[in-house]
Design a protein around this motif. Structure first.
Motif, short mmCIF file in Angstrom:
data_model
loop_
_atom_site.label_atom_id
_atom_site.label_comp_id
_atom_site.label_asym_id
_atom_site.label_seq_id
_atom_site.Cartn_x
_atom_site.Cartn_y
_atom_site.Cartn_z
N ALA A 30 0.82 -1.21 0.00
CA ALA A 30 0.00 0.00 0.00
C ALA A 30 0.86 1.27 0.00
O ALA A 30 0.40 2.32 -0.47
N GLN A 31 2.08 1.18 0.49
CA GLN A 31 2.96 2.35 0.55
C GLN A 31 3.61 2.66 -0.79
O GLN A 31 4.18 3.73 -0.96
N THR A 32 3.54 1.73 -1.73
CA THR A 32 4.20 1.94 -3.01
C THR A 32 3.25 2.56 -4.02
O THR A 32 2.04 2.55 -3.83
N ASN A 33 3.80 3.05 -5.09
CA ASN A 33 2.97 3.55 -6.19
C ASN A 33 2.94 2.54 -7.34
O ASN A 33 2.54 2.87 -8.44
N CYS A 34 3.42 1.32 -7.06
CA CYS A 34 3.48 0.30 -8.11
C CYS A 34 3.04 -1.06 -7.57
O CYS A 34 3.64 -2.08 -7.88
N GLY A 35 1.98 -1.07 -6.78
CA GLY A 35 1.50 -2.29 -6.14
C GLY A 35 1.24 -3.45 -7.08
O GLY A 35 1.75 -4.56 -6.85
N GLU A 63 13.58 -5.53 0.75
CA GLU A 63 14.82 -5.36 0.00
C GLU A 63 14.63 -4.41 -1.17
O GLU A 63 15.45 -3.53 -1.42
N ILE A 64 13.53 -4.59 -1.89
CA ILE A 64 13.22 -3.74 -3.04
C ILE A 64 13.06 -2.29 -2.60
O ILE A 64 13.65 -1.38 -3.19
N LEU A 65 12.27 -2.08 -1.57
CA LEU A 65 12.01 -0.71 -1.12
C LEU A 65 13.26 -0.06 -0.53
O LEU A 65 13.47 1.14 -0.70
N ALA A 66 14.09 -0.83 0.15
CA ALA A 66 15.33 -0.27 0.70
C ALA A 66 16.26 0.20 -0.42
O ALA A 66 16.96 1.20 -0.28
N ARG A 67 16.22 -0.50 -1.52
CA ARG A 67 17.14 -0.19 -2.61
C ARG A 67 16.58 0.81 -3.63
O ARG A 67 17.32 1.65 -4.14
N TRP A 68 15.25 0.72 -3.92
CA TRP A 68 14.71 1.51 -5.02
C TRP A 68 13.44 2.27 -4.67
O TRP A 68 12.71 2.71 -5.58
N ALA A 69 13.13 2.49 -3.43
CA ALA A 69 11.86 3.14 -3.05
C ALA A 69 11.66 4.49 -3.73
O ALA A 69 10.55 4.85 -4.08
N ASN A 70 12.72 5.23 -3.93
CA ASN A 70 12.59 6.57 -4.52
C ASN A 70 12.94 6.60 -6.01
O ASN A 70 13.11 7.68 -6.57
N ALA A 112 16.43 7.51 -16.39
CA ALA A 112 15.86 7.95 -15.12
C ALA A 112 14.55 8.70 -15.29
O ALA A 112 13.68 8.64 -14.44
N HIS A 113 14.37 9.38 -16.37
CA HIS A 113 13.18 10.20 -16.56
C HIS A 113 12.07 9.46 -17.32
O HIS A 113 10.97 9.97 -17.44
N ALA A 114 12.30 8.26 -17.81
CA ALA A 114 11.33 7.56 -18.67
C ALA A 114 10.01 7.28 -17.97
O ALA A 114 8.95 7.57 -18.51
N ALA A 115 10.04 6.71 -16.79
CA ALA A 115 8.80 6.36 -16.10
C ALA A 115 7.99 7.60 -15.76
O ALA A 115 6.77 7.61 -15.90
N LEU A 116 8.66 8.65 -15.33
CA LEU A 116 7.96 9.88 -14.99
C LEU A 116 7.31 10.50 -16.22
O LEU A 116 6.18 10.96 -16.18
N ALA A 117 8.02 10.47 -17.34
CA ALA A 117 7.47 11.01 -18.57
C ALA A 117 6.24 10.24 -19.02
O ALA A 117 5.26 10.83 -19.47
N THR A 122 0.34 10.09 -19.74
CA THR A 122 -0.92 9.36 -19.64
C THR A 122 -1.81 9.89 -18.54
O THR A 122 -2.97 9.50 -18.44
N GLY A 123 -1.26 10.74 -17.69
CA GLY A 123 -2.04 11.28 -16.58
C GLY A 123 -2.20 10.28 -15.45
O GLY A 123 -3.00 10.50 -14.54
N LYS A 124 -1.45 9.20 -15.47
CA LYS A 124 -1.56 8.18 -14.43
C LYS A 124 -0.53 8.46 -13.35
O LYS A 124 0.62 8.78 -13.64
N THR A 125 -0.95 8.30 -12.11
CA THR A 125 -0.01 8.48 -11.01
C THR A 125 0.40 7.14 -10.43
O THR A 125 1.30 7.06 -9.63
N ARG A 126 -0.29 6.07 -10.81
CA ARG A 126 0.05 4.74 -10.34
C ARG A 126 0.33 3.85 -11.54
O ARG A 126 -0.24 4.01 -12.58
N ASP A 127 1.21 2.88 -11.37
CA ASP A 127 1.52 1.93 -12.41
C ASP A 127 0.44 0.86 -12.45
O ASP A 127 0.35 0.04 -11.57
N ARG A 128 -0.40 0.89 -13.47
CA ARG A 128 -1.50 -0.07 -13.59
C ARG A 128 -1.28 -1.02 -14.76
O ARG A 128 -2.18 -1.71 -15.18
#
Length: 141
Positions: A30-35, A63-70, A112-117, A122-128
């Motif tokens: 629930a804390q991630t934006n890519c559940g 492990e994933i969140l410690a390494r790539w959360a941001n 680094a900018h690909a996912a944000l772009a 698409t106007g999506k804030t979550r990875d669906r």
């Protein structure tokens, strides 16, 4: 109550949260934006003849969140990892992943900018992108 999409058995949602590690995992997701991408990715660690233990799923997620959360590329990289492993998983020689090295290599190939772009366009804030893969709950068999 919910129904299993594979066997049509039913269970109460409370049953899923009886285990402390299960509750902890749901909180982490629930804390991630890519559940959805995270859930599908965790399926790559499921042993062939048994369920993925809640505690193992928690460890992997931490492990994933410690390494790539941001890292804005995380959801996209997990999606690409699952997609690239989809055919391989059908092979009798399939072995579950044991670490995040493949994910790390996929992240390194993404700008680094690909996912944000993509999210902005698409106007999506979550990875669906893996919503349909959630029906593939074979990781939790």
């Amino acid at each position: 109550m919910i129904s299993c999409p594979h066997c049509n058995s039913t269970l109460h949602l409370e049953q899923l949260t009886e285990d402390a590690a299960g509750r902890h995992l749901f909180g982490l997701i629930a804390q991630t934006n890519c559940g959805p991408a995270l859930v599908a990715y965790l399926g790559l660690f499921k042993p062939a003849k048994q369920a993925l233990r809640w505690s193992r799923a928690v460890d992997l997620t931490e492990e994933i969140l410690a390494r790539w959360a941001n890292d804005s590329r995380l959801g996209t990289a997990m999606t690409k990892t699952v997609e690239s492993m989809r055919e391989k998983r059908q092979s009798p020689q399939w072995r579950p992943l044991s670490n995040h090295n493949y994910l790390a290599s996929v992240i390194d190939t993404l700008p680094a900018h690909a996912a944000l772009a993509v999210r902005r366009a698409t106007g999506k804030t979550r990875d669906r992108s893996l919503t349909e893969d959630l029906s593939d709950t074979s990781w939790a068999d």
